[in-house]
Design a protein around this motif. Structure first.
Motif, short mmCIF file in Angstrom:
data_model
loop_
_atom_site.label_atom_id
_atom_site.label_comp_id
_atom_site.label_asym_id
_atom_site.label_seq_id
_atom_site.Cartn_x
_atom_site.Cartn_y
_atom_site.Cartn_z
N PRO A 152 -80.14 -45.60 19.13
CA PRO A 152 -81.57 -45.27 19.10
C PRO A 152 -82.34 -46.14 18.11
N HIS A 153 -83.64 -46.25 18.39
CA HIS A 153 -84.51 -47.05 17.52
C HIS A 153 -85.74 -46.25 17.11
N CYS A 154 -86.62 -45.94 18.07
CA CYS A 154 -87.93 -45.37 17.74
C CYS A 154 -88.26 -44.26 18.74
N PHE B 271 -83.89 -46.85 23.13
CA PHE B 271 -82.60 -47.43 22.73
C PHE B 271 -82.66 -48.95 22.75
N VAL B 272 -81.76 -49.56 21.96
CA VAL B 272 -81.66 -51.02 21.90
C VAL B 272 -80.28 -51.43 22.40
N ASP B 273 -80.26 -52.41 23.30
CA ASP B 273 -79.00 -52.81 23.92
C ASP B 273 -78.11 -53.65 23.00
N ASN B 274 -78.72 -54.56 22.24
CA ASN B 274 -77.92 -55.51 21.46
C ASN B 274 -77.91 -55.17 19.97
N CYS B 275 -78.14 -53.92 19.64
CA CYS B 275 -78.16 -53.40 18.27
C CYS B 275 -79.45 -53.71 17.53
N PHE B 276 -80.22 -54.74 17.96
CA PHE B 276 -81.44 -55.16 17.25
C PHE B 276 -81.09 -55.28 15.77
N TRP B 277 -81.92 -54.79 14.85
CA TRP B 277 -81.51 -54.76 13.43
C TRP B 277 -81.18 -53.34 13.00
N TRP C 279 -77.75 -45.50 13.23
CA TRP C 279 -77.23 -44.37 13.99
C TRP C 279 -75.76 -44.13 13.66
N THR C 280 -74.96 -45.19 13.61
CA THR C 280 -73.56 -45.00 13.25
C THR C 280 -73.45 -44.48 11.82
N GLY C 281 -74.25 -45.03 10.91
CA GLY C 281 -74.23 -44.55 9.53
C GLY C 281 -74.60 -43.09 9.41
N LEU C 282 -75.58 -42.67 10.20
CA LEU C 282 -75.98 -41.27 10.20
C LEU C 282 -74.82 -40.37 10.63
N ASN C 283 -74.08 -40.80 11.64
CA ASN C 283 -72.93 -40.02 12.08
C ASN C 283 -71.83 -39.97 11.02
N TYR C 284 -71.59 -41.08 10.33
CA TYR C 284 -70.59 -41.05 9.26
C TYR C 284 -71.02 -40.12 8.13
N LEU C 285 -72.31 -40.11 7.80
CA LEU C 285 -72.80 -39.17 6.80
C LEU C 285 -72.60 -37.73 7.26
N CYS C 286 -72.88 -37.47 8.53
CA CYS C 286 -72.71 -36.10 9.04
C CYS C 286 -71.24 -35.69 9.02
N TYR C 287 -70.35 -36.64 9.26
CA TYR C 287 -68.92 -36.33 9.12
C TYR C 287 -68.61 -35.89 7.70
N GLU C 288 -69.14 -36.61 6.72
CA GLU C 288 -68.87 -36.26 5.33
C GLU C 288 -69.50 -34.92 4.96
N ARG D 28 -68.01 -44.35 16.59
CA ARG D 28 -67.15 -45.39 17.16
C ARG D 28 -67.45 -45.69 18.63
N ARG D 29 -68.17 -44.82 19.29
CA ARG D 29 -68.49 -45.08 20.69
C ARG D 29 -69.28 -46.38 20.88
N SER D 30 -70.03 -46.75 19.85
CA SER D 30 -70.88 -47.95 19.95
C SER D 30 -70.19 -49.20 19.42
N LYS D 31 -68.93 -49.11 19.05
CA LYS D 31 -68.26 -50.25 18.42
C LYS D 31 -68.32 -51.50 19.31
N HIS D 32 -68.21 -51.33 20.61
CA HIS D 32 -68.22 -52.49 21.51
C HIS D 32 -69.55 -53.22 21.46
N ARG D 33 -70.63 -52.50 21.20
CA ARG D 33 -71.94 -53.15 21.12
C ARG D 33 -72.03 -54.03 19.87
N PHE D 34 -71.50 -53.56 18.77
CA PHE D 34 -71.50 -54.36 17.54
C PHE D 34 -70.60 -55.58 17.69
#
Length: 377
Positions: free
Chosen positions: A27-29, A37-43, A48-57, A69-75
């Motif tokens: 997601p972006h805006c 959503f952004v296809d190529n990660c944009f900046w 979004w991944t960081g937010l999920n890691y924070l929520c895990y903690e 990790r679902r988005s790992k292939h995009r990165f």
């Protein structure tokens, strides 16, 4: 003050619901209720991944790691297959995806990807000017685009932790040397003598000679764009954390004090400090407030007891006001956490919206206040 537990639960619950809808998308805006959503990660992909890691903690729920990790292939595609599109924002992208994953799980593949991203970022270093080239030449021949050959921007201070981390992880001082050179160059160019900041600064890319400050997302070249000022606060604080150089902490503190002096009564800034006092209905920027709250909490951890208490209290009140007056706590159908963010006012893009980086830094600030996060930066 709102109990932190309530704010934390709001973040965790909404992020979990969003993950079920988003799948591997980034997601972006959200100008209304739903994120685009952004296809190529944009900046912005890493937020979004960081937010999920924070929520895990914050929750201990393993599903948040799976979500990230679902988005790992995009990165991976952006880094290895679409390398011509990468720029200085590799730090935003990979500190909050691959590096965060490695710090939390010790996953070897994530470590490799993080170091490869650091190598790609280091390749952008201009030896003559002692800076990292921020943007690419988007449209050859276009005057503005051509200036990008010699452009650094204040946002890049928050990308340097990727290089500092790579230096510590590999023992190769080249990464650290480049990060320090960038921080030093920025300190005498983008950071003005009064500790306000330009958004961007131009150099002759062939000789490294400085040309002058320019804006892209701020109101004017000489104005002070509030999110840019926030990037300076956090960027120099993290540079201090990695180097122990007191100059960087002092720059962060002075930039923070300038920012604080220009705040509105509810501690949420206008999108550019030119418009203090809500002139002509100009928008606020809750994303700048969220970046600043998280950054002040990091800065407070390096100060004496009195200063630490002052900045921590201020950050706590910022978080409380963001949640009380600018969150979607009473709008279960809205996918964003915070409203009233400003993406790019000069281009009339993302005005009074939800932005994924505002959401991420808001969550980081809450996690820091509860002592529940490793430092991904």
């Amino acid at each position: 003050m709102i109990p932190l537990q309530e704010i934390r639960q709001f973040i965790v619950d909404k992020t979990k619901a969003n993950a079920a809808r988003f799948g591997d998308k980034l997601p972006h805006c959200a100008d209304e209720d739903n994120y685009n959503f952004v296809d190529n990660c944009f900046w912005v992909g890493g937020f979004w991944t960081g937010l999920n890691y924070l929520c895990y903690e914050m929750s201990g729920d393993q599903s948040f790691i799976d979500n990230a990790r679902r988005s790992k292939h995009r990165f991976a595609k952006r880094l290895y297959d679409d390398r011509h599109t990468t720029d200085h924002d590799l730090g935003f992208l990979f500190s909050l995806s691959a590096v965060a994953d490695y710090k939390l799980t010790r996953d070897a593949e994530s470590r490799r990807i993080g170091i490869d991203a650091a190598n790609t970022l280091a390749d952008r270093f201009n030896e003559k000017g002692r800076f990292l080239q921020a943007w690419n030449v988007w449209t050859p021949g276009d005057p503005f685009s051509e200036e990008n050959r010699g452009r650094l921007i204040i946002d890049c201070m928050y990308n340097l932790p990727l290089l500092f981390w790579a230096a510590e992880e590999t023992g190769d001082s080249r990464y650290r040397d480049i990060a320090i050179a960038q921080a030093d160059t920025c300190s005498t160019t983008i950071v003005r003598p009064d500790f306000t900041t330009f958004h961007t600064y131009l150099f002759n890319p062939e000789t490294g000679d400085p040309i002058g400050g320019r804006t892209f997302q701020g109101y004017a070249d000489e104005s002070c764009w509030s999110r840019g000022q926030a990037w300076a606060i956090g960027g120099y604080t993290h540079a201090y954390r990695y180097t122990g150089d007191r100059r960087y902490l002092e720059i962060a503190r002075r930039c923070a004090d300038v920012y604080i002096e220009r705040l509105e009564e509810d501690l949420i800034p206008m999108w550019d400090f030119t418009f203090q006092g809500d002139k002509d209905g100009e928008p606020r920027d809750t994303s700048a407030a969220a970046v600043t709250a998280a950054s002040l909490l990091e800065m407070a951890s390096h100060m004496d007891e009195t200063e630490s208490a002052y900045y921590k209290d201020l950050a706590t009140r910022m978080v409380n006001n963001l949640y009380s007056f600018y969150s979607t706590k009473d709008e279960p159908g809205h996918e964003g956490l915070l409203k009233e963010a400003t993406s790019h006012k000069p281009q009339d893009s993302g005005i009074r919206s939800s932005l994924i980086y505002g959401d991420y830094y808001f969550a980081e600030a809450v996690a820091r206040l509860q002592g529940q996060t490793v430092i991904y930066w």
